[in-house]
Write a protein that holds these residues in place. Structure first.
Motif, PDB file in Angstrom:
ATOM      1  N   LYS A   1       7.216   3.029  14.171  1.00 63.95           N
ATOM      2  CA  LYS A   1       7.022   3.848  12.739  1.00 63.95           C
ATOM      3  C   LYS A   1       7.794   2.692  12.015  1.00 63.95           C
ATOM      4  N   LEU A   2       8.734   2.231  12.058  1.00 57.95           N
ATOM      5  CA  LEU A   2       9.651   1.341  11.199  1.00 57.95           C
ATOM      6  C   LEU A   2       8.788  -0.040  10.979  1.00 57.95           C
ATOM      7  N   GLU A   3       8.110  -0.361  12.196  1.00 57.50           N
ATOM      8  CA  GLU A   3       7.411  -1.729  12.283  1.00 57.50           C
ATOM      9  C   GLU A   3       8.623  -2.720  12.195  1.00 57.50           C
ATOM     10  N   LEU A   4       9.737  -2.364  12.904  1.00 54.93           N
ATOM     11  CA  LEU A   4      10.965  -3.273  13.067  1.00 54.93           C
ATOM     12  C   LEU A   4      11.000  -3.775  14.603  1.00 54.93           C
ATOM     13  N   SER A   5      11.901  -4.791  14.784  1.00 51.38           N
ATOM     14  CA  SER A   5      12.492  -4.746  16.171  1.00 51.38           C
ATOM     15  C   SER A   5      13.762  -4.281  16.290  1.00 51.38           C
ATOM     16  N   ALA A   6      14.255  -4.023  17.548  1.00 54.03           N
ATOM     17  CA  ALA A   6      15.764  -3.265  17.677  1.00 54.03           C
ATOM     18  C   ALA A   6      16.711  -3.804  17.163  1.00 54.03           C
TER      19      ALA A   6
END
Length: 114
Positions: A48-53
């Motif tokens: 949902k964030l379109e981010l990596s951990a």
């Protein structure tokens, strides 16, 4: 439904919560330190964030510096760390449907809500 992942001790998190309240928006609050996200929930949140951990970790936290900063981790390893140490999660996070943002900037949160 709008959900905010909230930490009462964080000023930016309190400000985001206050903004949602001031707009009369119906939302759900999840106190993620008391009710941590599972690994599956973190994986879903990352989509949902379109981010990596790696982008979701608060690297200035003493806990990170003392326990984890000296080693490289896989994406799954970082997700596991976040599930076990929710204090390391960036905050606040506002989720609407299949999208989410790290809502430290109230202007960015306002844009996300419109």
């Amino acid at each position: 439904m709008i959900t905010i992942l909230h930490n009462n001790r964080c000023g930016k998190s309190r400000a985001a919560l206050q903004l949602l309240e001031s707009k009369g928006i119906d939302f759900e609050t999840r106190l993620y330190l008391e009710n941590p996200l599972s690994e599956v929930e973190i994986e879903d949140l990352l989509e949902k964030l379109e981010l990596s951990a790696d982008d979701l970790i608060r690297k200035n936290e003493e806990l990170w510096k003392e326990k984890f900063s000296s080693v490289s981790y896989s994406q799954q390893g970082l997700i596991s760390i976040l599930a076990n140490y929710p204090k390391l999660l960036q905050r606040p996070i506002v989720i609407i449907g299949n999208k989410a943002i790290i809502a430290r900037d109230l202007e960015r949160l306002e844009q996300f809500l419109s």
